[in-house]
Design a protein around this motif. Structure first.
Motif, PDB file in Angstrom:
ATOM      1  N   GLU A  12       0.800  -1.228   0.000  1.00  0.00           N
ATOM      2  CA  GLU A  12       0.000   0.000   0.000  1.00  0.00           C
ATOM      3  C   GLU A  12       0.832   1.277   0.000  1.00  0.00           C
ATOM      4  OE1 GLU A  12      -3.277   0.004   2.708  1.00  0.00           O
ATOM      5  OE2 GLU A  12      -3.952  -1.982   2.032  1.00  0.00           O
ATOM      6  N   LYS A  13       2.137   1.106   0.239  1.00  0.00           N
ATOM      7  CA  LYS A  13       2.984   2.308   0.197  1.00  0.00           C
ATOM      8  C   LYS A  13       3.566   2.524  -1.188  1.00  0.00           C
ATOM      9  CE  LYS A  13       4.560   2.227   4.978  1.00  0.00           C
ATOM     10  NZ  LYS A  13       4.844   0.820   5.294  1.00  0.00           N
ATOM     11  N   SER A  14       3.275   1.609  -2.095  1.00  0.00           N
ATOM     12  CA  SER A  14       3.941   1.664  -3.402  1.00  0.00           C
ATOM     13  C   SER A  14       3.227   2.599  -4.377  1.00  0.00           C
ATOM     14  CB  SER A  14       4.018   0.264  -4.004  1.00  0.00           C
ATOM     15  OG  SER A  14       2.716  -0.155  -4.354  1.00  0.00           O
ATOM     16  N   PHE A  15       3.963   2.932  -5.443  1.00  0.00           N
ATOM     17  CA  PHE A  15       3.400   3.758  -6.514  1.00  0.00           C
ATOM     18  C   PHE A  15       2.343   2.950  -7.280  1.00  0.00           C
ATOM     19  CE2 PHE A  15       3.944   5.998 -10.715  1.00  0.00           C
ATOM     20  CZ  PHE A  15       3.413   7.203 -10.278  1.00  0.00           C
ATOM     21  N   ALA A  16       2.543   1.637  -7.324  1.00  0.00           N
ATOM     22  CA  ALA A  16       1.566   0.755  -7.980  1.00  0.00           C
ATOM     23  C   ALA A  16       0.205   0.913  -7.288  1.00  0.00           C
ATOM     24  CB  ALA A  16       2.032  -0.690  -7.893  1.00  0.00           C
ATOM     25  N   TYR A  17       0.214   0.965  -5.975  1.00  0.00           N
ATOM     26  CA  TYR A  17      -1.038   1.109  -5.212  1.00  0.00           C
ATOM     27  C   TYR A  17      -1.730   2.429  -5.566  1.00  0.00           C
ATOM     28  CZ  TYR A  17      -4.237   1.421  -1.254  1.00  0.00           C
ATOM     29  OH  TYR A  17      -5.358   1.564  -0.475  1.00  0.00           O
ATOM     30  N   GLU A  18      -0.954   3.515  -5.543  1.00  0.00           N
ATOM     31  CA  GLU A  18      -1.500   4.838  -5.910  1.00  0.00           C
ATOM     32  C   GLU A  18      -2.108   4.793  -7.305  1.00  0.00           C
ATOM     33  OE1 GLU A  18       1.168   8.307  -6.081  1.00  0.00           O
ATOM     34  OE2 GLU A  18       2.107   7.524  -4.278  1.00  0.00           O
ATOM     35  N   THR A  19      -1.372   4.149  -8.212  1.00  0.00           N
ATOM     36  CA  THR A  19      -1.818   4.100  -9.608  1.00  0.00           C
ATOM     37  C   THR A  19      -3.146   3.383  -9.737  1.00  0.00           C
ATOM     38  OG1 THR A  19       0.458   4.064 -10.346  1.00  0.00           O
ATOM     39  CG2 THR A  19      -1.150   3.305 -11.925  1.00  0.00           C
ATOM     40  N   ILE A  20      -3.227   2.217  -9.114  1.00  0.00           N
ATOM     41  CA  ILE A  20      -4.432   1.415  -9.317  1.00  0.00           C
ATOM     42  C   ILE A  20      -5.611   1.993  -8.537  1.00  0.00           C
ATOM     43  CG2 ILE A  20      -5.405  -0.904  -8.950  1.00  0.00           C
ATOM     44  CD1 ILE A  20      -2.585  -1.881  -9.880  1.00  0.00           C
TER      45      ILE A  20
END
Ligand SMILES: O=P(O)(O)OC[C@@]1(O)O[C@H](CO)[C@@H](O)[C@@H]1O
Ligand SMILES: [Mn+2]
Length: 445
Positions: A12-20
């Motif tokens: 949840e801290k990743s950029f992938a999380y923000e993106t999705i």
């Protein structure tokens, strides 16, 4: 060797999380808006049934948005007449056969993000009249026209630099400096991608030659000198060798223009004799350039009756195409979920032709992610290791950093940059010109 895990929105801290969580739903929402605004026009153009086709695309988009938000499982594709569907479904089926549920927040970021664009294409493919409609077209064309000032500056200088008949042997340093200029302008052109901003305008309004000087310290890995020497030393300008470059393009609009300036420079100064320009087969990651975007850009330049700078450049570019020095190509491999380590297995003919090139230029962030497999590599991992065997020939990536994966950076340097800019990996303000030089085997010599 055990590979690191893939980037995923699981973290949840990743950029992938923000993106999705935020960016992908926003992109889908903008498509709904596009269809709603153009529904009547499409109906006028293609007949009344198209109203219903628009409605069916809108419901497909609503469904997609819902499924992303609820982390629903990903299903096989359904637009049976397309030529890539078997490869896509085979990929998905293999994952499913291993008992994996593929879902938006739990699976590999690269897979689900690519899938979203393929799923959007599916909705349009399933209609009779909207198959060739590009829902991102307005945004792409808008970034081009909001960068006209910068385009004027770059093309005016390019025309001068190219018309100047510099003898390559006695003017090595002039050509070298110009090479860096056009390469860096093309590099920073990559800031203009629209998938990062969810489609909001990212134009280029200033003097690019001035900007690249200011941005020099933001290039974290810079192999441009080795690249220049590598191309210059093969002496394409002296001997009549056929020296080919493959240029895997990224975004339309201003970035595409900067890439074509660089490609023009390479041909005109005879640093190579032929360039294959690789475009996307269908709308991809919002702003990626398709053949239609390429043709549109050339048309804008040639139709600009009041702007001789644009016309001169466009004439030269049309000539490069006519005399076979620029070859335009679309290959389905670039819109598959596979990373580059699978190219030889999945698209062996593409791998084979690319292997014969002197150099491949990969533009942009997504290409970087695909080269290193979108895995959570330690920052100081060697590039060659992260490539996991992909070595068709020598290549370079011109990339502004917009995803939390990067290799070949000393850990201490990484800590220093993080102090200056904690979001350096993802905000597009930092960049790399990262090359891989293939060792020559006896067979190659
Ligand atoms: O390849 P490009 O155009 O430079 O960037 C594509 C991109 O915006 O899309 C992904 C997020 O949606 C990121 O990896 C990256 O920032
Ligand atoms: Mn892109």
């Amino acid at each position: 060797m055990a590979l690191p895990p893939p980037l995923s929105a699981k973290d949840e801290k990743s950029f992938a999380y923000e993106t999705i969580k935020d960016r992908l739903p926003l992109i889908v929402t903008r498509i709904v808006d596009f269809l709603a605004r153009h529904r009547t026009n499409f109906a006028k153009q293609y007949g009344e049934v198209t109203e219903n086709e628009c409605k069916s695309c809108i419901s497909a988009m609503d469904k997609l948005r819902y499924e992303i938000a609820r982390d629903k499982p990903i299903l096989l594709l359904n637009d049976n007449h397309t030529d890539d569907i078997h490869i896509w479904n085979e990929y998905l089926q293999k994952e499913m056969d291993q008992g994996k549920v593929i879902s938006w927040f739990q699976s590999n970021w690269l897979l689900v993000e690519c899938y979203m664009y393929r799923k959007i294409a599916e909705a349009f493919n399933l209609t009779a009249h909207l198959q060739h409609v590009d829902p991102f077209i307005e945004m792409k064309q808008h970034t081009f026209y909001s960068s006209v000032q910068a385009i004027d500056v770059v093309l005016a200088q390019l025309n001068i630099d190219i018309e100047q008949t510099t003898d390559p042997v006695n003017n090595k340093s002039t050509i070298e400096q110009q090479f860096y200029n056009y390469m860096e302008i093309s590099l920073w052109g990559n800031q203009c991608d629209l998938s990062l901003s969810g489609g909001a305008n990212r134009s280029q309004e200033h003097d690019p030659f001035h900007q690249i000087t200011e941005l020099k310290t933001h290039i974290l890995i810079n192999h441009e000198t080795s690249l220049f020497n590598y191309l210059y030393d093969q002496q394409a300008y002296l001997l009549n060798f056929d020296v080919c470059i493959d240029f895997v393009l990224d975004n339309a609009g201003f970035e595409l223009l900067t890439d074509l300036c660089f490609a023009d420079f390479l041909i005109s100064k005879r640093l190579c004799s032929r360039i294959t320009l690789h475009l996307k087969c269908f709308p991809w990651f919002v702003s990626d350039a398709t053949k239609t975007d390429f043709d549109w850009l050339l048309e804008q330049l040639s139709n600009s009756s009041s702007n001789s700078v644009w016309q001169i450049a466009s004439k030269r570019w049309q000539q490069h195409i006519q005399n076979g020095q620029w070859i335009i190509q679309t290959h389905r491999f670039f819109t598959l979920p596979y990373d580059y380590s699978y190219m030889q297995q999945i698209s062996s003919e593409l791998y084979c032709t690319m292997s014969q090139s002197k150099l491949i230029i990969f533009k942009g962030d997504l290409n970087y992610r695909k080269l290193v497999g979108d895995l959570r590599w330690p920052l100081n991992e060697r590039f060659e290791t992260a490539l996991r065997g992909f070595q068709p020939t020598s290549f370079v990536v011109l990339r502004t950093c917009k995803a939390d994966v990067q290799v070949d950076i000393d850990l201490k340097v990484g800590q220093e940059i993080t102090k200056i800019d904690p979001r350096w990996m993802v905000n597009g303000k930092w960049a790399v010109i990262q090359a891989f030089f293939k060792k020559q085997t006896e067979k190659d010599i």
